[in-house]
Design an enzyme around this catalytic site. Structure first.
Site, PDB file in Angstrom:
ATOM      1  N   ASP A 666      42.021  37.161  46.813  1.00  0.00           N
ATOM      2  CA  ASP A 666      40.952  37.661  45.945  1.00  0.00           C
ATOM      3  C   ASP A 666      39.692  38.030  46.721  1.00  0.00           C
ATOM      4  O   ASP A 666      39.460  37.570  47.839  1.00  0.00           O
ATOM      5  CB  ASP A 666      40.580  36.582  44.919  1.00  0.00           C
ATOM      6  CG  ASP A 666      41.415  36.699  43.649  1.00  0.00           C
ATOM      7  OD1 ASP A 666      42.429  37.408  43.677  1.00  0.00           O
ATOM      8  OD2 ASP A 666      41.048  36.065  42.645  1.00  0.00           O
ATOM      9  N   HIS A 716      40.242  44.171  40.755  1.00  0.00           N
ATOM     10  CA  HIS A 716      39.489  42.919  40.506  1.00  0.00           C
ATOM     11  C   HIS A 716      38.068  43.217  40.045  1.00  0.00           C
ATOM     12  O   HIS A 716      37.141  42.478  40.356  1.00  0.00           O
ATOM     13  CB  HIS A 716      39.474  42.084  41.782  1.00  0.00           C
ATOM     14  CG  HIS A 716      39.238  40.612  41.561  1.00  0.00           C
ATOM     15  ND1 HIS A 716      39.540  39.967  40.388  1.00  0.00           N
ATOM     16  CD2 HIS A 716      38.726  39.653  42.381  1.00  0.00           C
ATOM     17  CE1 HIS A 716      39.244  38.689  40.488  1.00  0.00           C
ATOM     18  NE2 HIS A 716      38.733  38.473  41.680  1.00  0.00           N
ATOM     19  N   HIS A 720      32.383  42.959  40.142  1.00  0.00           N
ATOM     20  CA  HIS A 720      32.774  41.554  39.977  1.00  0.00           C
ATOM     21  C   HIS A 720      32.001  40.925  38.820  1.00  0.00           C
ATOM     22  O   HIS A 720      31.527  39.793  38.885  1.00  0.00           O
ATOM     23  CB  HIS A 720      32.542  40.759  41.269  1.00  0.00           C
ATOM     24  CG  HIS A 720      33.589  39.713  41.502  1.00  0.00           C
ATOM     25  ND1 HIS A 720      34.925  39.956  41.342  1.00  0.00           N
ATOM     26  CD2 HIS A 720      33.504  38.415  41.889  1.00  0.00           C
ATOM     27  CE1 HIS A 720      35.615  38.872  41.618  1.00  0.00           C
ATOM     28  NE2 HIS A 720      34.788  37.913  41.947  1.00  0.00           N
ATOM     29  N   HIS A 810      41.538  33.314  48.868  1.00  0.00           N
ATOM     30  CA  HIS A 810      40.504  34.337  49.001  1.00  0.00           C
ATOM     31  C   HIS A 810      40.476  34.914  50.415  1.00  0.00           C
ATOM     32  O   HIS A 810      40.714  34.191  51.381  1.00  0.00           O
ATOM     33  CB  HIS A 810      39.121  33.759  48.671  1.00  0.00           C
ATOM     34  CG  HIS A 810      39.007  33.255  47.259  1.00  0.00           C
ATOM     35  ND1 HIS A 810      39.518  32.040  46.865  1.00  0.00           N
ATOM     36  CD2 HIS A 810      38.452  33.821  46.156  1.00  0.00           C
ATOM     37  CE1 HIS A 810      39.283  31.866  45.564  1.00  0.00           C
ATOM     38  NE2 HIS A 810      38.645  32.919  45.116  1.00  0.00           N
TER      39      HIS A 810
END
Length: 891
Positions: A666, A716, A720, A810
């Site tokens: 991520d 994603h 954000h 991540h």
């Protein structure tokens, strides 16, 4: 006999009968009045009031002194030294007819009679009666004493003036805080002489007279304020007076101080007032055991020593055979301070035995098998998944194993199966108070999902319960299902040697002894399995209430019992917040609380015989669980999600079967992406990269390499943002903007997946699915964004892994060196253990980013899977009401 012949005939006859009745009534009244006057005349008014004497409180042996309580501060002042506002406040609070009656209030007596007939308890005493009771009589609650009180009050009223009676009363009444008389009270509460008191301050002192320990503003500020307002309204000064500042209570009784408060309140419930306790020279034998109470004070003090400031503890020990409190610690500051043992706290997993007992009552055996996978969706949680701590999995789990491993999902499923109200009813039967602070216990409060009703969350300790009540619950288990009224006082003797009170606690069989035996068998397995036994057979469980979505806890518990003693231990803060030990580690139930529980039982029971528990009775059926009856962890109660819901819930499993897992990275691309790609290429592992739109433009080369190396892309979001509260239009624009950024950096690439930032989904899963992106969640989260250390990241992933898991790590959004190092250790270790690497399952066919069609709702593919919502990452705020986040976990 014909009764009609006895009745008078005619109007004259009725007149003569009425006259005779009136004459008889007058004569009877005269005779009664003469008898009353004779009785009053026969009672001598003492020349001087009784001399105040301190009382002595003993431990249960009747010889070892626990404490001395009594007059420590007293001097008389004339009525002229008491301002008129103070006098009016006291009269308004205690006796509004004081200036009019002749010592006894007929209206007050009638009011008390009515209250008593209705089962309530209400005093009928005037100020004069209160004075003669305190000045001339003993604490014995008998009809004879009440009659003497009546006669002395009338006689005193005929002897001295109202002002003299009021002056005597103000100088002799007990106001709490060791203050006997108005002068001492003025000093204790406001630090001034009585002549400087104003009406508002006088109303505070008038308020505490009714119950000095309860209405002390330092003890119960809300209740004290309510009573103050009631008095001010009765004075006619409402709207004119402001509540005054009150000095904090001071006490030198330390850890025993709150015990004395509990004893004083218990005595008041049995008719022995604070005034009598502090001035009557009583001998009070308590239930406290000298060894156990000493161990509690010493061990709690040692446990808190050198720990971070603000960490608090409570410990209560109850004798299962009688309900007698053998040790009590609610705080170390002394009398009048906040009592952590009496205050409710979320009990977390220590409440699970109550749900187990409720299930056994319904014929569900503790060896029945339940689905203990994590996460699971339940229909009554509004879409929020329930998880087991650390993602522990147990697809076919007995209730005993669920207790030993402290799993949430099987116990929750049990509670949902039998009904949350039955768990609440069982809790009340076992000894949980039906209300705390005037509010019903074990139900949702205002602002919760179901105000006034109980949810299945009761099973995992969501509703607060006091430490004392939890000790009582476990004492009932230890007593084979017999609940005894919890009490602190065994007996009270007057200064003259007469018995003023002797305890006879109520007992009731509230649980089948066989059910209690099975609960004990399960809790013994918990203690034995975790090595917590205090050198003798014991049963119990730990609990930890998570602080928000963090890795910390706000409450940590250990509750359990031997056949002779039930003990509950709590640690937390005055205002809930994260609790850590001196080394900076989060405090769990099985750390400091469990050690304190174990050490206390060793000390309290030292030298006593080892007793055995009864054998398990194996109540109930074992074929009643839901193991094997749920097709997948994300099954909703009542069946699978309908086809119309496909795409509205993220996928949580890999495309293939067997021991496969999917790595998803991520918050990239970033400077760490190249290192991740090198590692994946070395071991020929496919992965998914969930990229943030604003990071794509700055790291185009990394994005192109992700595509070139054959990895899957995941949208994603653009900035954000938190999409959980966003409209469908805003979500669609956000996803389209990110797709466009990806297409610009890597023309012709395909965006297969979508992941909402922070797991904050709202409508975004459905919108993404309509835009031909499969929404994916995760089932393994090592919280590597918190930088817990390389070894800890590896350990967390290994503990949570199950076949088909999606692993969240991540490669952007911060310093990711620890994550890179963890992957270097973990990947070869997993390959050696037989794990394979896969991509997440796909629920809709993706298209190239630059060819993205307008948003539409495509027909679902026959191969589409339904999946449950993931656990939101702690890196962001909780999801909104449309898609509720899982609540903090309990273990």
């Amino acid at each position: 006999m014909d009764l009609l012949k006895l009745l008078p005939r005619g109007r004259g006859a009725w007149r003569r009968a009425t006259c005779r009745a009136l004459v008889l009534l007058v004569l009877t009244t005269i005779a009664a009045d003469a008898a009353l006057e004779g009785w009053i005349a026969s009672v001598d008014l003492p020349d001087a009031p009784l001399r105040p004497q301190a009382s002595v409180l003993y431990h249960r042996d009747g010889h070892t002194v626990l404490a001395r309580v009594g007059v420590t501060d007293h001097n008389d002042v004339p009525l002229s030294a008491v301002p008129d506002g103070v006098r009016r406040a006291v009269i308004a609070a205690e006796d509004r007819d004081f200036r009019d009656h002749w010592g006894v209030s007929v209206r007050g007596v009638l009011r008390a009679v009515v209250a008593d007939a209705g089962g309530a308890r209400q005093g009928a005493s005037t100020i004069t009666q209160q004075y003669v009771r305190n000045a001339y009589l003993t604490s014995q609650v008998t009809a004879g004493r009440k009659a003497r009180e009546f006669a002395l009050a009338v006689k005193l009223e005929r002897t001295v003036s109202k002002d003299e009676i009021l002056a005597r009363y103000l100088n002799t009444i007990y106001y709490g805080r060791g203050a006997y008389g108005i002068a001492a009270a003025a000093h204790a509460y406001f630090g001034v002489p009585p002549e400087r008191l104003d009406a508002a301050q006088g109303a505070v002192l008038a308020a505490v007279i009714k119950d000095p320990s309860y209405f002390d503003p330092a003890v119960n500020p809300g209740e004290a304020l309510d009573r103050w307002r009631w008095i001010v309204a009765a004075m006619g000064d409402a709207g004119r007076l402001e509540y005054p500042a009150v000095l904090p209570a001071s006490s030198g009784t330390g850890g025993n101080g709150l015990v004395l408060d509990q004893i004083e309140r218990e005595l008041a419930r049995h008719g022995i007032t604070s005034q009598q306790l502090h001035t009557g020279g009583l001998s009070v034998v308590t239930t406290l055991d000298a060894t156990a109470q000493g161990a509690a004070l010493d061990l709690v003090g040692a446990a808190l020593r050198d720990q971070p400031d603000g960490l608090r503890a409570a410990l209560v020990a109850v004798d299962p055979a009688s309900g007698a409190v053998r040790a009590y610690y609610g705080g170390g500051q002394g009398r009048g301070y906040f009592d952590d043992a009496a205050a409710p706290h979320p009990p977390a997993a220590t409440f699970k035995p109550v749900a187990l007992a409720a299930g056994l009552r319904e014929g569900i055996g503790y060896l029945s098998r339940w689905d203990g996978r994590s996460p699971r969706l339940f229909a009554d949680r509004g879409g929020a998944p329930l998880v087991n701590r650390d993602g522990v999995q147990c697809p076919e789990c007995t209730l005993q194993e669920a207790m030993v491993r402290s799993l949430n999902t099987p116990i929750y499923a049990l509670t949902q199966h039998i009904g949350a109200d039955k768990v609440r009813a069982t809790a009340l039967d076992l000894g949980v108070a039906p209300a705390y602070g005037g509010r019903a216990s074990l139900v949702d409060a205002t602002g919760d999902p179901r105000p006034g009703r109980t949810r299945a969350d009761i099973a995992i300790g969501r509703y607060p319960v006091s430490v004392a009540d939890m000790a009582g619950v476990y004492a009932t288990f230890a007593a084979a299902g017999t609940r005894s009224e919890r009490h602190f006082v065994a007996s009270v003797t007057t200064a003259a040697g007469d018995t003023a009170w002797s305890a006879a606690p109520a007992r009731a069989q509230v649980l089948d002894p066989r059910v209690a035996a099975d609960v004990t068998a399960v809790l013994r397995a918990v203690v034995d399995g975790r090595g917590m036994a205090p050198g003798r057979p014991a049963a119990g469980v730990t609990g930890s209430q998570q602080w928000g979505g963090t890795a910390d806890n706000q409450d940590a518990w250990m509750s359990g019992y031997t056949p002779q003693l039930a003990v509950s231990v709590w640690m937390g803060r005055l205002v809930p917040g994260p609790i850590r030990d001196a080394a900076g580690h989060p405090i769990e139930g099985d750390t400091l609380p469990a050690k304190l529980w174990q050490d206390f039982l060793r000390a309290a029971l030292h030298g006593t015989a080892v007793a055995a528990f009864p054998a398990a009775a194996h109540v109930g059926r074992t074929d009643t669980g839901d193991a094997g009856r749920t097709d997948s962890p994300d099954e909703l109660a009542g069946g699978r999600a309908p086809a119309a819901a496909v795409g509205a819930r993220p996928v949580l499993r890999t495309a293939g079967g067997g021991r496969s897992l999917a790595l998803t990275f991520d918050d990239g691309p970033s400077q760490y992406t190249a290192a991740m790609l090198d590692l994946l290429r070395q071991y020929h592992i496919p992965a998914t990269f969930c990229v943030v739109g604003e990071s794509v433009a700055a790291n185009q080369a990394q994005l192109r390499r992700i595509v070139a190396d054959g990895h899957a892309l995941c949208n994603h979001s653009t900035h954000h943002d938190e999409l959980g509260h966003a409209t469908a239009e805003r979500v669609r624009d956000d996803i389209a903007t990110t797709d466009a950024a990806i297409a610009a950096a890597a023309p012709g690439s395909t965006v297969t997946y979508f992941r909402a930032p922070y797991g904050d989904w709202g409508v975004s899963a459905k919108v993404a699915h309509d835009m031909r992106h499969t929404p994916i969640g995760w089932s393994v989260d090592p919280d590597d964004w918190t930088m817990p250390g390389t070894a800890e990241i590896v350990s967390r992933i290994e503990r949570q892994l199950t076949p088909g898991a999606i692993v969240l790590v991540h490669d952007g959004g911060g310093d990711r060196r620890q994550t890179v190092e963890a992957m270097r250790i973990l990947i070869p270790r997993l390959l050696a253990a037989g794990w394979t690497f896969d991509l997440p399952a796909v629920t809709v066919q993706a298209v190239a980013a630059e060819a993205q069609p307008p948003a539409a709702s495509p027909s679902p593919s026959p191969a589409v899977e339904s999946a449950q919502l993931p656990t939101p990452s702690p890196s962001g705020p909780p999801p909104p009401s449309e898609t509720p986040a899982p609540e903090p976990s309990q273990t």
